[in-house]
Design a protein around this motif. Structure first.
Motif, short mmCIF file in Angstrom:
data_model
loop_
_atom_site.label_atom_id
_atom_site.label_comp_id
_atom_site.label_asym_id
_atom_site.label_seq_id
_atom_site.Cartn_x
_atom_site.Cartn_y
_atom_site.Cartn_z
N GLY A 1 -7.06 63.97 -20.88
CA GLY A 1 -7.86 63.26 -21.88
C GLY A 1 -9.30 62.99 -21.51
O GLY A 1 -10.00 62.31 -22.25
N ILE A 2 -9.78 63.46 -20.38
CA ILE A 2 -11.16 63.19 -19.99
C ILE A 2 -12.15 63.84 -20.96
O ILE A 2 -13.26 63.35 -21.16
N CYS A 3 -11.73 64.95 -21.63
CA CYS A 3 -12.62 65.64 -22.57
C CYS A 3 -12.84 64.82 -23.84
O CYS A 3 -13.74 65.11 -24.62
N GLY A 4 -12.00 63.80 -24.04
CA GLY A 4 -12.15 62.99 -25.24
C GLY A 4 -11.20 63.40 -26.34
O GLY A 4 -11.21 62.84 -27.42
N TYR A 5 -10.37 64.41 -26.08
CA TYR A 5 -9.37 64.84 -27.07
C TYR A 5 -7.99 64.46 -26.57
O TYR A 5 -7.80 64.13 -25.40
N ALA A 6 -7.01 64.53 -27.49
CA ALA A 6 -5.67 64.04 -27.17
C ALA A 6 -5.02 64.85 -26.06
O ALA A 6 -4.21 64.34 -25.31
N GLY A 7 -5.38 66.11 -25.93
CA GLY A 7 -4.80 66.93 -24.88
C GLY A 7 -5.49 68.27 -24.85
O GLY A 7 -6.47 68.50 -25.57
N CYS A 8 -4.97 69.18 -24.02
CA CYS A 8 -5.62 70.47 -23.87
C CYS A 8 -5.62 71.26 -25.18
O CYS A 8 -6.60 71.93 -25.51
N ALA A 9 -4.52 71.17 -25.96
CA ALA A 9 -4.43 71.93 -27.20
C ALA A 9 -5.50 71.46 -28.19
O ALA A 9 -6.16 72.28 -28.85
N SER A 10 -5.68 70.14 -28.29
CA SER A 10 -6.68 69.62 -29.23
C SER A 10 -8.08 70.04 -28.79
O SER A 10 -8.93 70.35 -29.63
N TYR A 11 -8.31 70.04 -27.47
CA TYR A 11 -9.62 70.43 -26.95
C TYR A 11 -9.87 71.91 -27.25
O TYR A 11 -10.97 72.28 -27.70
N ALA A 12 -8.81 72.74 -27.07
CA ALA A 12 -8.95 74.18 -27.34
C ALA A 12 -9.31 74.41 -28.80
O ALA A 12 -10.19 75.20 -29.13
N GLU A 13 -8.65 73.66 -29.69
CA GLU A 13 -8.92 73.83 -31.10
C GLU A 13 -10.35 73.41 -31.43
O GLU A 13 -11.05 74.08 -32.19
N ALA A 14 -10.78 72.28 -30.82
CA ALA A 14 -12.14 71.80 -31.05
C ALA A 14 -13.16 72.83 -30.55
O ALA A 14 -14.21 73.03 -31.17
N LEU A 15 -12.83 73.50 -29.45
CA LEU A 15 -13.74 74.50 -28.89
C LEU A 15 -13.94 75.66 -29.85
O LEU A 15 -15.06 76.12 -30.07
N THR A 16 -12.83 76.12 -30.46
CA THR A 16 -12.95 77.26 -31.37
C THR A 16 -13.74 76.90 -32.61
O THR A 16 -14.32 77.76 -33.26
N GLN A 17 -13.75 75.61 -32.96
CA GLN A 17 -14.51 75.21 -34.14
C GLN A 17 -15.91 74.74 -33.78
O GLN A 17 -16.58 74.09 -34.59
N PRO B 1 -11.02 68.58 -14.81
CA PRO B 1 -10.06 69.16 -13.85
C PRO B 1 -10.26 70.68 -13.71
O PRO B 1 -10.12 71.21 -12.62
N GLY B 2 -10.59 71.35 -14.79
CA GLY B 2 -10.80 72.79 -14.72
C GLY B 2 -12.10 73.17 -14.02
O GLY B 2 -12.18 74.21 -13.38
N GLY B 3 -13.07 72.30 -14.17
CA GLY B 3 -14.35 72.50 -13.50
C GLY B 3 -15.08 73.75 -13.95
O GLY B 3 -14.96 74.20 -15.09
N GLU B 4 -15.84 74.30 -13.00
CA GLU B 4 -16.69 75.44 -13.30
C GLU B 4 -15.87 76.65 -13.74
O GLU B 4 -16.25 77.39 -14.65
N LYS B 5 -14.72 76.82 -13.09
CA LYS B 5 -13.87 77.98 -13.37
C LYS B 5 -13.42 77.98 -14.84
O LYS B 5 -13.51 78.99 -15.55
N ALA B 6 -12.96 76.78 -15.28
CA ALA B 6 -12.48 76.68 -16.66
C ALA B 6 -13.63 76.90 -17.64
O ALA B 6 -13.47 77.58 -18.65
#
Lengths: 272, 439
Positions: free
Chosen positions: A53-69, A79-84
């Protein structure tokens, strides 16, 4: 003979129904298919899947969806850092130049039972915020680690544990930089430092030297010896507390050696 | 049948024998007093003085910061030594004025606050303004600003319910006040009734104080008034306004509502005495009655204390301890706060100081919840403390809020009955704290 017919009838009925429903499902899956961005799935694969939740979204799936939009930035996943961040950019077909420093949480206090002064015996709920509400804690120092372990309770990866002196230490190898401990800590004694930091000033007290000396033998007294001993080390003494500017890469060994209260300590993954 | 409230509640040993028969004495004037700016519910008062200022008795030193705040006055004549930050007995931080008391300051000898004023000719608005000016807050312990409670804005008040319950064990301050100042309390009630335009006045007192009931009834008859004194069955927490309203007028205050919403206003007898002093004598709230009690004090008693006097002074006024106390509490044993620093000052909300030994505490270790349901049975608000405890333990504060955590008023009945000795109230308090922190 009659038995055989009955058997075949049953098999035929059930089998026929199976085929019929199969066809319906096959057709409807084509007709009613939900358009899904295949990038979301690929993004989920490159994200750590910790749901911190550090990204501000409920979880990784929500963050992924926000990224595509295009709602958010690539660099929100600590946690993923530079690599992610690079992998995300690759999936989205963008080229970016990222320079992320991996940061880890660490407790900036070493004032334990043998070194700091306690003013009362606390027997309530084992929670730092509950203790903090009572006279700001049971230590004479109002800035230090209260040692009730609220950070241990919120850490999603069990990176925080007690040491022999009843104080808390973060294992930098396990820390995923989610900052949950930072936000739960009532005295703000947990701060983020770079993963590769060699040393840290393990004190959070902004009281004047003589006051600190009275209540803690390992507290920073603001004597500025560190900044004199290691002028290139990035030591800044402000408000009677030394803070390291980690962008300065100079030597800090001399300062560590000469610190009169020994509160400059190595950033190891385990302590004593 | 003796009246009481319907749901929950406990009956702890009242322990009032230590100070019940001891008349109120003056606690004496200390050399220094520490007067905090936050002695009430709401915003701390704005500081009006600085170091080296000379203060007179009753001088305004903290002005109410807006409507939801209360004025603070100097309780002594003297000189400001410094402005500092201190921790109050309830664990909260507050700005405070340290005053060196003038040599020879003797409030008994001064002629201040003796002239009586005829309040019957004053307008309601003037009376409420006077109450606000004199810094009156609910002296029962919650310290709710009285001028807000009395600003009823044309709403109909059917009942003025006077709280003389004093259900906390050990405390006898209100009890002594009702015995010794019954006429003044009754006059305070008359003033309040005029302001509130209340149809009925009911005084609720627990049946374990028959002398107080008689004393107030005598005063009422002397003044030929129609106030009703109701004896209530002794049961904790009857002194809470919600329980008191259920017991006296059989109405329930809905969750999140105020007594005014069901046509009632509740005031404590200590507050009414302060209202009498404020309106009739123009005397600000600069002193209060404090019960100093416990099995290990030489001479427990009830003291008239200047606000800002340290707790240490009160212990000395009792002749000190017979043995080292294991726990000191500011307030009553059910809702009070543990204190560790005897230099903490007495504020408007401190109704008692208790010194307890190991024998009084009967310490026992915490064990696991056995789901016996005693806390649910004891909760006067109909909550499930065990459920809330578990939710808060797992940091699920939002769910706890849905389970009506905010209705909890920390009366301590759940923790009192818990056979596993779980710190239920402390946990519920933590939950509320975390919800406030998030908001």
């Amino acid at each position: 003979m009659e038995l055989l017919v009955n058997l075949l009838q049953a098999v035929g009925t059930v089998g026929g129904l199976g085929i019929a429903f199969g066809v319906i499902l096959a057709v409807s899956s084509k007709l009613l298919a939900v358009e899904k961005d295949e990038r979301v799935e690929r993004l989920e694969n490159v994200l750590p899947g910790l749901n911190c939740g550090i990204c501000g979204y409920a979880g990784c799936a929500s963050y992924a969806e926000a990224l595509t939009q295009n709602e958010t930035e690539f660099t929100k996943c600590a946690p993923g850092g530079e690599k992610a961040a690079k992998a995300i950019a690759e999936v989205l077909g963008v080229s970016i130049d990222v320079n992320m420093v991996k940061k880890v949480a660490q407790v900036h206090c070493r004032g334990g039972k043998t070194t700091a002064q306690y003013v009362f015996d606390y027997q309530g709920v084992k929670d730092c915020n509950a203790l903090f509400a009572m006279h700001g804690g049971n230590k004479a120092c109002p800035y230090g680690c209260l040692g009730q372990g609220s950070c241990i309770a919120v850490c999603p990866v069990n990176a925080i544990s007690y040491d022999a002196d009843g104080l808390v230490w973060v294992d930098k190898e396990k820390c995923i930089s989610c900052e949950k401990c930072v936000s739960v800590c009532p005295t703000h004694v947990i701060k983020m430092i770079p993963y590769d930091a060699d040393v840290l000033v393990a004190c959070n007290s902004i009281d004047k030297g003589p006051v600190v000396k009275k209540y803690c033998s390992v507290g920073c007294i603001g004597c500025k010896i560190c900044s004199k001993q290691s002028p290139e080390g990035g030591f800044v003494v402000d408000n009677f507390l030394a803070v390291i500017d980690y962008s300065q890469k100079g030597d800090r060994e001399a300062a560590m050696e000469k610190c009169p209260s020994h509160c400059i300590i190595r950033n190891k993954s385990q302590i004593n | 049948m003796v009246k009481t409230f319907a749901r929950g509640g406990v009956h702890p040993h009242d322990n009032k024998k230590w100070s019940r028969h001891v008349s109120v004495q003056n606690a004496g004037i200390p050399n220094t007093v520490v007067i905090p700016m936050s002695q009430h519910m709401g915003k701390p008062a704005d500081l009006l003085v600085q170091a080296d200022d000379v203060l007179t008795e009753g001088m305004l030193i903290g002005k109410a910061a807006g409507f939801f705040s209360v004025n603070v006055h100097s309780s002594v004549a003297g000189k400001v030594r410094e402005i500092t930050e201190i921790y109050l007995a309830n664990g909260m931080k507050s700005q405070a004025v340290v005053v060196e008391v003038e040599e020879g300051f003797d409030p008994e000898a001064s002629s201040m606050f003796l002239a009586k004023e005829n309040w019957r000719t004053m307008s309601d608005e003037d009376i409420v303004n006077r109450i606000a000016d004199m810094g009156v807050a609910g002296l029962g312990g919650a310290t709710f600003p009285t001028h807000i409670k009395y600003a009823i804005k044309d709403r109909n008040v059917e009942y003025l319910v006077v709280n003389g319950v004093e259900c906390e064990p050990f405390l006898t301050a209100d009890h002594r006040l009702m015995l010794e100042k019954s006429d003044c309390i009754i006059e305070g009630i008359e003033i309040s009734r005029k302001v509130l335009n209340a149809d009925n006045v009911i005084i609720g007192i627990e049946a374990n104080k028959p002398d107080a009931i008689q004393s107030l009834r005598d005063s009422i008859i002397r003044k030929n008034l129609d106030f009703e004194v109701v004896a209530l069955k002794t049961r904790y927490p009857q002194g809470d306004e919600k329980q008191l309203l259920k017991a006296t007028i059989n109405r329930e205050v809905p969750s999140g509502a105020l007594p005014l919403d069901i046509g009632a206003v509740v005031s404590n007898v200590g507050t009414l005495y302060a209202i009498y002093e404020a309106v009739v004598l123009k005397k600000p709230v600069i002193e209060r009655i404090v019960t100093v009690s416990g099995s290990i004090l030489k001479n427990p008693g009830n003291f008239k204390v200047r606000l800002g006097t340290s707790i240490r002074e009160l212990v000395d006024a009792c002749g000190g301890f017979t043995e080292e106390p294991v726990k000191m509490i500011a307030g009553g044993p059910m809702m009070g706060f543990s204190i560790f620093d005897l230099n903490a000052p007495v504020t408007k909300g401190v109704s008692g100081i208790l010194a307890l030994s190991e024998r009084d505490l009967k310490p026992a270790g915490e064990t696991a919840c056995i789901s016996c349901g005693r806390c649910i049975h004891a909760c006067p608000m109909g909550l499930s403390p065990t459920t809330l405890f578990k939710l808060i333990d797992h940091q699920d504060y939002e769910k706890a809020k849905q389970e009506n955590l905010l209705d909890c008023k920390e009366c301590g009945c759940c923790g009192f009955t818990c056979p596993a000795r779980l710190p239920l109230v402390q946990m519920l308090r933590l939950g509320k704290l975390m919800l406030r922190k998030k908001a």
